[in-house]
Design a protein around this motif. Structure first.
Motif, PDB file in Angstrom:
ATOM      1  N   ALA A  69       0.854  -1.184   0.000  1.00 46.85           N
ATOM      2  CA  ALA A  69       0.000   0.000   0.000  1.00 46.85           C
ATOM      3  C   ALA A  69       0.892   1.237   0.000  1.00 46.85           C
ATOM      4  O   ALA A  69       2.008   1.200   0.516  1.00 46.85           O
ATOM      5  CB  ALA A  69      -0.910   0.003   1.223  1.00 46.85           C
ATOM      6  N   MET A  70       0.407   2.306  -0.603  1.00 54.40           N
ATOM      7  CA  MET A  70       1.152   3.561  -0.659  1.00 54.40           C
ATOM      8  C   MET A  70       0.645   4.512   0.420  1.00 54.40           C
ATOM      9  O   MET A  70      -0.554   4.564   0.700  1.00 54.40           O
ATOM     10  CB  MET A  70       1.018   4.206  -2.037  1.00 54.40           C
ATOM     11  N   GLU A  71       1.565   5.246   1.022  1.00 56.74           N
ATOM     12  CA  GLU A  71       1.179   6.217   2.043  1.00 56.74           C
ATOM     13  C   GLU A  71       0.164   7.193   1.463  1.00 56.74           C
ATOM     14  O   GLU A  71       0.349   7.739   0.378  1.00 56.74           O
ATOM     15  CB  GLU A  71       2.405   6.967   2.556  1.00 56.74           C
ATOM     16  N   GLY A  72      -0.933   7.395   2.192  1.00 54.46           N
ATOM     17  CA  GLY A  72      -2.004   8.267   1.727  1.00 54.46           C
ATOM     18  C   GLY A  72      -3.173   7.520   1.123  1.00 54.46           C
ATOM     19  O   GLY A  72      -4.257   8.090   0.962  1.00 54.46           O
ATOM     20  N   ASP A  73      -2.981   6.240   0.775  1.00 51.48           N
ATOM     21  CA  ASP A  73      -4.084   5.450   0.228  1.00 51.48           C
ATOM     22  C   ASP A  73      -5.168   5.235   1.282  1.00 51.48           C
ATOM     23  O   ASP A  73      -4.892   5.217   2.485  1.00 51.48           O
ATOM     24  CB  ASP A  73      -3.593   4.082  -0.249  1.00 51.48           C
ATOM     25  N   VAL A  74      -6.391   5.046   0.829  1.00 50.92           N
ATOM     26  CA  VAL A  74      -7.506   4.675   1.708  1.00 50.92           C
ATOM     27  C   VAL A  74      -7.822   3.203   1.463  1.00 50.92           C
ATOM     28  O   VAL A  74      -8.183   2.821   0.349  1.00 50.92           O
ATOM     29  CB  VAL A  74      -8.743   5.551   1.460  1.00 50.92           C
ATOM     30  N   LEU A  75      -7.673   2.388   2.496  1.00 49.80           N
ATOM     31  CA  LEU A  75      -7.920   0.953   2.383  1.00 49.80           C
ATOM     32  C   LEU A  75      -9.236   0.584   3.055  1.00 49.80           C
ATOM     33  O   LEU A  75      -9.586   1.139   4.096  1.00 49.80           O
ATOM     34  CB  LEU A  75      -6.799   0.142   3.024  1.00 49.80           C
ATOM     35  N   THR A  76      -9.947  -0.373   2.440  1.00 45.84           N
ATOM     36  CA  THR A  76     -11.134  -0.959   3.044  1.00 45.84           C
ATOM     37  C   THR A  76     -10.900  -2.458   3.159  1.00 45.84           C
ATOM     38  O   THR A  76     -10.868  -3.171   2.155  1.00 45.84           O
ATOM     39  CB  THR A  76     -12.394  -0.677   2.211  1.00 45.84           C
ATOM     40  N   LEU A  77     -10.690  -2.924   4.392  1.00 44.06           N
ATOM     41  CA  LEU A  77     -10.483  -4.343   4.644  1.00 44.06           C
ATOM     42  C   LEU A  77     -11.827  -4.980   4.982  1.00 44.06           C
ATOM     43  O   LEU A  77     -12.586  -4.454   5.791  1.00 44.06           O
ATOM     44  CB  LEU A  77      -9.496  -4.552   5.792  1.00 44.06           C
ATOM     45  N   THR A  78     -12.104  -6.134   4.362  1.00 43.38           N
ATOM     46  CA  THR A  78     -13.369  -6.830   4.585  1.00 43.38           C
ATOM     47  C   THR A  78     -13.089  -8.251   5.036  1.00 43.38           C
ATOM     48  O   THR A  78     -12.346  -8.984   4.376  1.00 43.38           O
ATOM     49  CB  THR A  78     -14.221  -6.841   3.310  1.00 43.38           C
ATOM     50  N   CYS A  79     -13.676  -8.616   6.171  1.00 41.23           N
ATOM     51  CA  CYS A  79     -13.581  -9.986   6.676  1.00 41.23           C
ATOM     52  C   CYS A  79     -14.939 -10.656   6.483  1.00 41.23           C
ATOM     53  O   CYS A  79     -15.972 -10.104   6.887  1.00 41.23           O
ATOM     54  CB  CYS A  79     -13.188  -9.994   8.155  1.00 41.23           C
ATOM     55  N   THR A  80     -14.935 -11.843   5.882  1.00 37.83           N
ATOM     56  CA  THR A  80     -16.171 -12.564   5.590  1.00 37.83           C
ATOM     57  C   THR A  80     -16.145 -13.929   6.274  1.00 37.83           C
ATOM     58  O   THR A  80     -15.148 -14.650   6.192  1.00 37.83           O
ATOM     59  CB  THR A  80     -16.346 -12.750   4.069  1.00 37.83           C
ATOM     60  N   ALA A  81     -17.255 -14.253   6.931  1.00 33.76           N
ATOM     61  CA  ALA A  81     -17.459 -15.589   7.497  1.00 33.76           C
ATOM     62  C   ALA A  81     -18.655 -16.191   6.766  1.00 33.76           C
ATOM     63  O   ALA A  81     -19.806 -15.982   7.159  1.00 33.76           O
ATOM     64  CB  ALA A  81     -17.710 -15.528   8.999  1.00 33.76           C
ATOM     65  N   PRO A  82     -18.414 -16.912   5.664  1.00 36.82           N
ATOM     66  CA  PRO A  82     -19.535 -17.381   4.840  1.00 36.82           C
ATOM     67  C   PRO A  82     -20.205 -18.615   5.440  1.00 36.82           C
ATOM     68  O   PRO A  82     -19.573 -19.460   6.066  1.00 36.82           O
ATOM     69  CB  PRO A  82     -18.842 -17.722   3.514  1.00 36.82           C
ATOM     70  N   GLY A  83     -21.508 -18.713   5.212  1.00 40.49           N
ATOM     71  CA  GLY A  83     -22.246 -19.920   5.544  1.00 40.49           C
ATOM     72  C   GLY A  83     -22.231 -20.305   6.999  1.00 40.49           C
ATOM     73  O   GLY A  83     -22.194 -21.493   7.327  1.00 40.49           O
ATOM     74  N   SER A  84     -22.233 -19.331   7.914  1.00 46.96           N
ATOM     75  CA  SER A  84     -22.249 -19.674   9.338  1.00 46.96           C
ATOM     76  C   SER A  84     -23.690 -19.928   9.798  1.00 46.96           C
ATOM     77  O   SER A  84     -24.645 -19.365   9.260  1.00 46.96           O
ATOM     78  CB  SER A  84     -21.615 -18.564  10.162  1.00 46.96           C
ATOM     79  N   LYS A  85     -23.823 -20.789  10.791  1.00 42.95           N
ATOM     80  CA  LYS A  85     -25.152 -21.107  11.335  1.00 42.95           C
ATOM     81  C   LYS A  85     -24.982 -21.544  12.792  1.00 42.95           C
ATOM     82  O   LYS A  85     -24.325 -22.544  13.052  1.00 42.95           O
ATOM     83  CB  LYS A  85     -25.813 -22.216  10.534  1.00 42.95           C
ATOM     84  N   PRO A  86     -25.563 -20.800  13.739  1.00 43.75           N
ATOM     85  CA  PRO A  86     -26.182 -19.473  13.553  1.00 43.75           C
ATOM     86  C   PRO A  86     -25.135 -18.438  13.138  1.00 43.75           C
ATOM     87  O   PRO A  86     -23.959 -18.759  13.019  1.00 43.75           O
ATOM     88  CB  PRO A  86     -26.769 -19.181  14.927  1.00 43.75           C
ATOM     89  N   ALA A  87     -25.586 -17.207  12.953  1.00 47.91           N
ATOM     90  CA  ALA A  87     -24.678 -16.161  12.461  1.00 47.91           C
ATOM     91  C   ALA A  87     -23.485 -15.980  13.392  1.00 47.91           C
ATOM     92  O   ALA A  87     -23.638 -15.904  14.612  1.00 47.91           O
ATOM     93  CB  ALA A  87     -25.433 -14.842  12.301  1.00 47.91           C
ATOM     94  N   ALA A  88     -22.302 -15.943  12.807  1.00 45.63           N
ATOM     95  CA  ALA A  88     -21.071 -15.766  13.583  1.00 45.63           C
ATOM     96  C   ALA A  88     -20.893 -14.307  13.986  1.00 45.63           C
ATOM     97  O   ALA A  88     -21.548 -13.405  13.447  1.00 45.63           O
ATOM     98  CB  ALA A  88     -19.876 -16.242  12.766  1.00 45.63           C
ATOM     99  N   ASN A  89     -20.001 -14.085  14.929  1.00 43.01           N
ATOM    100  CA  ASN A  89     -19.645 -12.729  15.355  1.00 43.01           C
ATOM    101  C   ASN A  89     -18.201 -12.453  14.932  1.00 43.01           C
ATOM    102  O   ASN A  89     -17.308 -13.273  15.152  1.00 43.01           O
ATOM    103  CB  ASN A  89     -19.771 -12.581  16.868  1.00 43.01           C
ATOM    104  N   ILE A  90     -17.987 -11.308  14.298  1.00 44.96           N
ATOM    105  CA  ILE A  90     -16.656 -10.952  13.779  1.00 44.96           C
ATOM    106  C   ILE A  90     -16.089  -9.796  14.580  1.00 44.96           C
ATOM    107  O   ILE A  90     -16.781  -8.806  14.844  1.00 44.96           O
ATOM    108  CB  ILE A  90     -16.726 -10.580  12.287  1.00 44.96           C
ATOM    109  N   ARG A  91     -14.824  -9.917  14.967  1.00 46.10           N
ATOM    110  CA  ARG A  91     -14.113  -8.850  15.676  1.00 46.10           C
ATOM    111  C   ARG A  91     -12.798  -8.569  14.951  1.00 46.10           C
ATOM    112  O   ARG A  91     -12.170  -9.481  14.410  1.00 46.10           O
ATOM    113  CB  ARG A  91     -13.835  -9.247  17.123  1.00 46.10           C
ATOM    114  N   TRP A  92     -12.388  -7.282  14.973  1.00 47.70           N
ATOM    115  CA  TRP A  92     -11.139  -6.851  14.350  1.00 47.70           C
ATOM    116  C   TRP A  92     -10.128  -6.481  15.428  1.00 47.70           C
ATOM    117  O   TRP A  92     -10.476  -5.909  16.458  1.00 47.70           O
ATOM    118  CB  TRP A  92     -11.359  -5.620  13.475  1.00 47.70           C
TER     119      TRP A  92
END
Length: 408
Positions: A145-168
């Motif tokens: 990544a270059m200094e000054g860039d805007v990053l969007t990080l996405t974490c996906t937990a597909p197909g969870s049952k029941p719905a999972a909880n995500i923490r960063w």
């Protein structure tokens, strides 16, 4: 005769299976004969193994049968009816029928039926619940990544049952993301996004996505380390605070940048180093083996990477050998020379205080001078003529002398 008995047994088995598919589930005992089969609900994590148990406390040698949620017969007694290598028999007797389902998948979830083939047929249901934690996956990383860039990080937990909880987590500190849950059939797709502007402090920072789920004793985690490229910044450090003639002197060009800025180029007063025998360059260091007055001047180091170029300067003044100020160990690097800003501040304060004293003294002298003139003319203001004014003034002088003698 034995062949007829075998045919009769097969016909009986087929008719029993056919009857089982058409039986309506009941929840009470019909009459006093026999008992209902006993089952238990089972919960299993996807990929695990589920044991489905059906038993009766009393049975007059009547067969037990397991059927899946689609009402397909799995086992009739010890006879396997459905071709699925994942389903196998554990135990079969007149009072118990246990089957095992291995490598459980979400489609295995549902209501299973255990049937006891009395007259009428008695059935009991057992629900198989499949938990799917959903393994995390991080997207959005740009390497580098270059200094000054805007990053969007996405974490996906597909197909969870029941719905999972995500923490960063940013290194070991939790940070808040934006969470979204979408239902996909029986399971849920959970995503969490984290947006930030990249600067050089983010270089080497580890971002971790943690998925928590009721089926997991410990959360699933995945980590990505951010690499940030940024333009260089240079500073020069020196080995002596007061360099003197004859001493060993070293300058080091300290560079900060990613990629590492190189090579480092040294110059003196805008040109090449004049004495390469005494001035030795090794990587980022410039060493002058024996200082003399000709070494006075401005030394400059310069380095670059693909994002830019940076430089730093150091002004060297070599003092006489008998200069009385103490020197530092030539092998120890001093980070700073004399603090010129502090010296300038002290001088400014002294000048300010001096000016204030001059102003106060001037006002004091001016005030006392005015008082003297006022007393000199006192008594002459109301006199009708000059002679009277002189007499009044002389009278005041007399009183002044009296006061003076009185105070003495």
């Amino acid at each position: 005769m034995s062949e007829k008995n075998g045919i009769s047994r097969r016909v009986s088995l087929m008719s029993c299976c056919h009857v089982a598919r058409g039986v309506q589930t009941t929840t009470h005992v019909g009459g006093s004969q026999g008992q209902f089969p006993i089952t238990q609900n089972v919960t299993v994590v996807e990929g695990g193994t589920a044991n489905m148990t059906c038993r009766v406390d009393y049975n007059d040698n009547t067969s037990l049968q397991w059927s899946n949620p689609a009402q397909q017969t799995l086992f009739f007694g010890d006879k396997k009816a459905l071709r699925d290598h994942r389903i196998e028999l554990v135990r079969a007797s007149s009072q118990e029928l246990i089957i095992r389902i291995s490598d459980v998948i979400l489609s295995d979830e549902g209501q299973y039926t255990c049937s006891l083939f009395t007259m009428p047929v008695k059935t009991t249901k057992a629900f198989l619940t499949v938990l799917v934690p959903g393994r995390p996956d991080i997207t959005g990383f740009t390497k580098p990544a270059m200094e000054g860039d805007v990053l969007t990080l996405t974490c996906t937990a597909p197909g969870s049952k029941p719905a999972a909880n995500i923490r960063w987590f940013r290194n070991d500190k939790e940070v808040q993301g934006t969470k979204e849950v979408n239902a996909t059939g029986k399971s849920f797709a959970v995503t969490s996004s984290l947006q930030f502007q990249v600067d050089r402090r983010e270089d080497g920072v580890a971002y971790t996505c943690s998925v928590e789920h009721v089926s997991l004793p410990n959360p699933y985690m995945t980590t990505e380390v951010l690499e940030v490229h940024y333009a260089p910044h240079l500073e020069i450090t020196h080995s002596l605070i007061i360099p003197q003639e004859g001493q060993y002197f070293k300058l080091e060009c300290v560079s900060i940048g990613n990629p590492i800025p190189e090579p480092v180029l040294w110059s003196k007063d805008g040109g090449e180093l004049p004495d390469i025998e005494r001035m030795i360059v090794e990587g980022r260091e410039l060493t002058i083996t024996t200082l003399n007055k000709t070494d006075n001047g401005t030394y400059r180091c310069e380095a670059s990477n693909h994002l830019g170029t940076s430089s730093a300067e150091y002004i060297l003044f070599v003092y006489a050998k008998d200069f009385p100020w103490p020197t530092t160990d030539p092998n120890a690097f001093a980070q700073h020379g004399p603090d010129h800003a502090l010296i300038g501040g002290v001088v400014a304060v002294v000048v300010f205080i001096t000016l204030c004293l001059i102003i106060v003294l001037g006002r004091y002298l001016a005030r006392h001078k005015g008082t003297y003139l006022t007393h000199e003319a006192k008594g002459a203001e109301d006199a009708p003529d000059a002679d009277t004014a002189i007499i009044n003034a002389e009278g005041n002088h007399v009183h002044a002398e009296e006061k003076k003698e009185y105070f003495i």
